[in-house]
Each structure stands twice: as C-alpha cells, then as structure tokens.
Scaffold this motif. Structure first.
Motif, mmCIF file in Angstrom:
data_model
loop_
_atom_site.group_PDB
_atom_site.id
_atom_site.type_symbol
_atom_site.label_atom_id
_atom_site.label_comp_id
_atom_site.label_asym_id
_atom_site.label_seq_id
_atom_site.Cartn_x
_atom_site.Cartn_y
_atom_site.Cartn_z
ATOM 1 N N THR A 76 0.841 -1.200 0.000
ATOM 2 C CA THR A 76 0.000 0.000 0.000
ATOM 3 C C THR A 76 0.878 1.252 0.000
ATOM 4 O O THR A 76 2.049 1.207 0.381
ATOM 5 N N ARG A 77 0.281 2.330 -0.405
ATOM 6 C CA ARG A 77 1.003 3.613 -0.412
ATOM 7 C C ARG A 77 1.425 3.992 1.000
ATOM 8 O O ARG A 77 2.535 4.463 1.236
ATOM 9 N N GLU A 78 0.533 3.779 1.952
ATOM 10 C CA GLU A 78 0.819 4.104 3.347
ATOM 11 C C GLU A 78 2.030 3.327 3.848
ATOM 12 O O GLU A 78 2.910 3.863 4.527
ATOM 13 N N MET A 79 2.106 2.036 3.520
ATOM 14 C CA MET A 79 3.222 1.194 3.943
ATOM 15 C C MET A 79 4.536 1.701 3.352
ATOM 16 O O MET A 79 5.550 1.820 4.053
ATOM 17 N N VAL A 80 4.526 1.997 2.057
ATOM 18 C CA VAL A 80 5.750 2.438 1.378
ATOM 19 C C VAL A 80 6.263 3.735 1.986
ATOM 20 O O VAL A 80 7.452 3.865 2.310
ATOM 21 N N ILE A 81 5.388 4.715 2.151
ATOM 22 C CA ILE A 81 5.812 6.014 2.671
ATOM 23 C C ILE A 81 6.293 5.914 4.111
ATOM 24 O O ILE A 81 7.237 6.584 4.524
ATOM 25 N N ALA A 82 5.655 5.069 4.902
ATOM 26 C CA ALA A 82 6.037 4.926 6.311
ATOM 27 C C ALA A 82 7.400 4.265 6.472
ATOM 28 O O ALA A 82 8.157 4.604 7.389
ATOM 29 N N LEU A 83 7.754 3.327 5.570
ATOM 30 C CA LEU A 83 8.946 2.500 5.786
ATOM 31 C C LEU A 83 10.087 2.744 4.805
ATOM 32 O O LEU A 83 11.238 2.436 5.123
ATOM 33 N N VAL A 84 9.800 3.297 3.636
ATOM 34 C CA VAL A 84 10.816 3.382 2.576
ATOM 35 C C VAL A 84 11.191 4.829 2.277
ATOM 36 O O VAL A 84 10.327 5.697 2.160
ATOM 37 N N ASP A 85 12.493 5.048 2.138
ATOM 38 C CA ASP A 85 12.982 6.372 1.735
ATOM 39 C C ASP A 85 13.162 6.417 0.219
ATOM 40 O O ASP A 85 12.571 7.240 -0.460
ATOM 41 N N ARG A 86 13.985 5.486 -0.315
ATOM 42 C CA ARG A 86 14.238 5.436 -1.758
ATOM 43 C C ARG A 86 14.400 3.989 -2.214
ATOM 44 O O ARG A 86 14.853 3.143 -1.448
#
Length: 547
Positions: free
Chosen positions: A503-513
């Motif tokens: 999910t978008r929420e998961m990616v933004i919360a855990l991933v920088d690049r």
C-alpha cells in the motif's frame, strides 16, 4: 466698554470636533485615558468657551498613535475638508499621534492651511494663541511622545519574545484542531471535533490521496472549513481568503494543515512581524529569528506519521487522472545508474494494458538505459523486501525485550559515548590538517587556490562533526533520562507484520528510496536505517558482554 463690546461681537465662532483616541496599550493602565474621560475633559473645557461650539465627535478605540490610518481620524479630516468644522480639540498631543514628523506636519502645515484651530487641553496648546515659546515646546513634546512609543515598542517586543520562548501562545485565534484554554488564553487545548478532522486528513494523505481530493471529500461531507468553523464557535474570525474560497476546503487549506508542526506539539511563532513600530506592513522573518518550542502542548498527530507526510509532500506524487490516489511506488523509485527518478508508462497490446517503470533520463532521450521493470513484478519484489525488513525489526524488538531495558540503556549510553569520543578525535584531526595548510602555503607546497579550497573543506568537516556531536549528546541525555524512542520507530514496522498487500501508506512509512538497476536488481533504502543499525550494535554489544 464700547470697544470691548465691538470685539466680542466680531470674535470668531468656531465649530469644533472633539477627537478621542485610546490605544490597546493604554487599556487598563490609566483610567484618565479612557474615551469617556477624554470626552468629559473636552466638554468641561468648553463650558466657559462660548465662541467654541462642539458640533461633532470622533474616536479611535484600540488604535496606535504611530500612524494616521485610523477610521476616527479619517472622519476628522473628512469633516475638515467638507468645511463642517474649523476646530479640532484633543486631550493632549499624544491623543493626536505619537509620530514626531507626521504630527508636526498636521500641526504646522495641514491644519493651518485649512484654517483649522487646534487645541490640546492638557499640553496648553492652542494654535490661536501660540507664541514663539510654544513653537519650540510643541516639537519637543512630539519628540517625547515618539520616544515614549519607541521605547514601549522595544519593551513589548522583548516581552513577546520571552513569552514565545516560554511556549505561550500569542496569536488571537488558535489553529484549527485546538482551542485556547479557558483557564489560560496562552495555552492550547485539543478541540476534539476538529482534531478528528485533522487526523482524518493525515490518514487520507498517508493512503496516497492528493490535497485536492481530500478537500473535495471534506466538502462533500459538508465539513466546515477552518474559517467557517471558527465563526460557528462564535469567534470573530476574519481572513482575507474567505472571498476567494467561499468558505470551502481547498487544496491549499489541506496542505497548510499537513505542513503545520503545531499538530505534533511544536509551537512556531514569530514567523512574521513588522521591522519597527513605524512600519505596519507585516513581513516574513528569517527562519533563524523564529521562536520554536517543541513538546509544548498535546499533539494530535504522531511525529512519525507527520514525518512521513512531509516526505510525501516533497516528492512528485502526481496521480493518474483515473485514480483518486497515487500509485504505491510513486516518488520513491530512482535509476541506480544516473540517479534520476523513474516514471510510469502504460502501453496497450491488443485488448490488454501493461504498465511498467522506466528511467526518466532514457525516456527523454538524454542517455542512460531504460531500466524497464513491469509494475506488478516490481511491486511484488518491493513487498517481499519490506516484509523481510519488518520481520527483522520484529526479531530485533524481541531480542531487546530479552536483553532488558536497563541493559539496553547501558549499552546505548556506552555506544553513544564512544561515537562522541570518535567525533571529537575527528575534529582534532581536521583542525591539525587545517593548521598545517598554512605552513604548506607558506612553503609554496600548495597554491592559494588549493589552500582556500582545502581550508573550506576542513572547516565544513569540523562544523558537521560538531553538529553531529550536538545531536548525539541530545540522544545521550534522552537515554540517561530513560526516554524510549526506539519503540516508536519499531512500531512503524511492526504494525505491518501481517500485511500481505503493498500500500502507499506502507511504502511512505517505511521506505525512503528504491534504486532499480538495468539487470532488475533493486536496492531499498529504508526509513530509520540509522536506528536499525544502532540497535543492531546495541544487541551485539549486550550479547558480547553477556558471553
């Protein structure tokens, strides 16, 4: 007697206007300065002045005397220009104004040119009877009034800065989501209803919705926009944007909420102000002049969620016209070779559509290679990598629990202490290098240009090391005080341990690049990587001591 009678018959009759002014600074300080008492003084003064007839009055309540853009005074000048009055009476010169040059202009040029008699009762000023001595005293009194205003302005500015540094809220209205405490108007308390709206806005943003989509969602649900909500509470709130927005939520309003650190308990004040007491136009101050107080009031939004939203706002997250949200990997994909972002493309083959990501540099025909990666396969690979990192953090959290809080705190303090000592050693080494540069220049081993370049380099390294030490000392103090910051970022990972969909929420919360290579290898830079590495070393250190 006949001569006196002729003089009385020819004595000019004046149509007077009484002008009264009370500034905000005067309120509550001297009762004699009240509008009512100024009016009484003027009426009493005119009792034995049969040739002066009071025909009108004007007043300014709550207006400074440092400028003449006041509605009451503008009414005075309108009456003068229309010929309705030819005499202006005030309590004293400071009621007319406290700005030396402008006040002098009215007394010496504007009023005389219009044939207006001016009377300041307590200062014994009457333009009809002024003598040479008065001509000297009046400017002196005007200068004293301006000096008083200047010193008062300085004192107020100092006082306001002290109050801001103490975390006292000085704005006339609390920001959306908060109210002023009924017990202390300088303290903020959470407004439960508005706070829920704020939380909803952040939640929608974390799911990938754009600011415009969020605004439309709120308008459809007939949620009152901040300005209208304040008015519904009975507050006399005014904004210059009301006419443009018609009281509706806009993308700009949503963005303002998403960027406001007030919602994590940080109070930022003094961002705008006037250069001095004479200039009333507000200007944006330099950021170093802002007054920032962290952990000042109860937060509405979790700091980590706020941080994730700021990352989203900084990146290009344009959504597809057919989608309400952006795609999960938008704004976080980069080419591993040229470093440019990767963009999504869709092609149609027969009746099927295929979506994939390509290097932006290659797409524009500026070199590099396509690095083409099918969207569904890339998202699946990223999901597996995230799940692996999540499980690593889960295991690490369990190990830290086994080690125990006291042992972990001791290991953490020791580790930070070693890092601080290393940075101090680095500073000493850089300072030695910088000092040796001059000797090398003097001995003509290096040129002036190389000397300046190397000196700048070592100065920057010293400054960066000192900044790092300050941050580590702050972390050390928190560790010694038992502040458990480790659990906060761990919770960001642990809450996704059962998720099986990207999910978008998961990616933004855990991933920088995320970096994509031409051979389809991916490298992920996770958020909190420093914290992860730090905890690994703590665990290793604690286990080593246990062995």
């Amino acid at each position: 007697m006949a001569f006196q009678s002729i003089v009385q018959e020819t004595e000019e009759e004046y149509r007077a206007l009484g002008y009264y002014r009370l500034s905000k600074m005067d309120i509550g300080r001297q009762e004699s300065d009240s509008i009512a008492n100024q009016r009484k003084l003027v009426h009493s003064y005119l009792q034995d002045k049969p040739n002066i007839r009071l025909v009108d009055e004007a007043y300014d309540d709550g207006y400074t005397g440092t400028n003449y853009d006041r509605p009451g005074f503008q009414a005075v000048m309108a009456a003068v220009d229309e010929g309705r009055v030819n005499c202006v009476i005030v309590k004293d010169l400071s009621r007319l104004g406290r700005e030396y040059i402008e006040t002098g202009k009215y007394l010496e040029m504007v009023f005389p040119a219009r044939g207006v008699r001016f009377i300041a009762i307590n200062d014994d000023v009457d333009s009809e009877h002024n003598n040479a001595c008065d001509d000297i005293i009046i400017p002196v009194k005007n200068i004293m009034n301006e000096a008083y205003c200047r010193e008062l302005s300085k004192k107020l500015r100092r006082q306001f800065r002290i109050q801001r540094a103490n975390g006292e809220f000085l704005a006339p209205f609390a920001s959306y989501g908060y109210l002023k405490s009924p017990d202390d108007k300088h303290k903020l308390v959470i407004d439960d209803y508005a706070a829920e709206v704020v939380r909803g806005i952040f939640a929608l943003k974390l799911k990938g919705y754009s600011q415009q989509t969020i605004a439309e969602h709120l308008n459809r649900r007939q949620v009152l926009a901040p300005a209208e909500y304040k008015k519904s509470l009975g507050l006399k709130y005014k904004t210059g944007f009301a006419a443009k927005t018609s009281g509706k939520w806009t993308a700009g309003t949503v963005r303002g909420i998403l960027q406001n650190p007030l919602y994590i308990g940080t109070l930022v004040q003094g961002k705008r102000g006037t250069p001095n007491y004479k200039i009333k136009q507000m200007r944006v101050r330099k950021e170093e002049d802002w007054v920032i107080v962290e952990k000042n009031h109860d937060p509405i939004i979790d700091p980590l969620a706020f941080r994730a939203v700021q990352q989203m706002l900084e990146r290009d997250t344009r959504k597809s016209p057919s989608q309400d949200t952006v795609f999960p990997l938008s704004g976080v994909l980069f080419c591993a070779d040229c470093g440019r972002s990767m963009s999504r493309r869709t092609v149609t083959r027969g009746s099927k559509k295929f979506s994939y990501y390509v290097c932006t540099t290659n797409k524009r025909g500026q070199g590099c290679s396509s690095h083409s990666f099918e969207q569904s396969k890339l998202e699946l690979a990223v999901l597996h990598a995230i799940r692996a990192q999540v499980m690593l953090v889960v295991e690490m959290e369990q190990l830290l629990e086994e080690i125990g809080a006291q042992s972990m705190q001791g290991a953490k303090e020791k580790r930070i202490g070693l890092m601080i000592a290393q940075k101090k050693t680095d500073i000493d080494r850089y300072q030695d290098y910088r000092m040796n540069l001059y000797e090398a220049l003097r001995d003509e081993l290096i040129g002036q240009e190389e000397y300046e370049r190397m000196r700048t380099k070592y100065t920057l390294l010293i400054d960066e090391s000192r900044t790092a030490i300050e941050e580590m000392e702050k972390s050390l103090q928190e560790a010694q005080a038992g502040v458990d910051g480790d659990r906060l970022w761990m919770e960001q990972f642990i809450k996704y341990k059962d998720d099986t969909e990207l999910t978008r929420e998961m990616v933004i919360a855990l991933v920088d690049r995320i970096y994509v290579s031409e051979d389809k290898r991916i490298r992920i830079e996770f958020n909190f990587q420093n914290e992860i590495n730090f905890c690994k070393k703590i665990v290793e250190s604690a286990e080593g001591e246990g062995a």
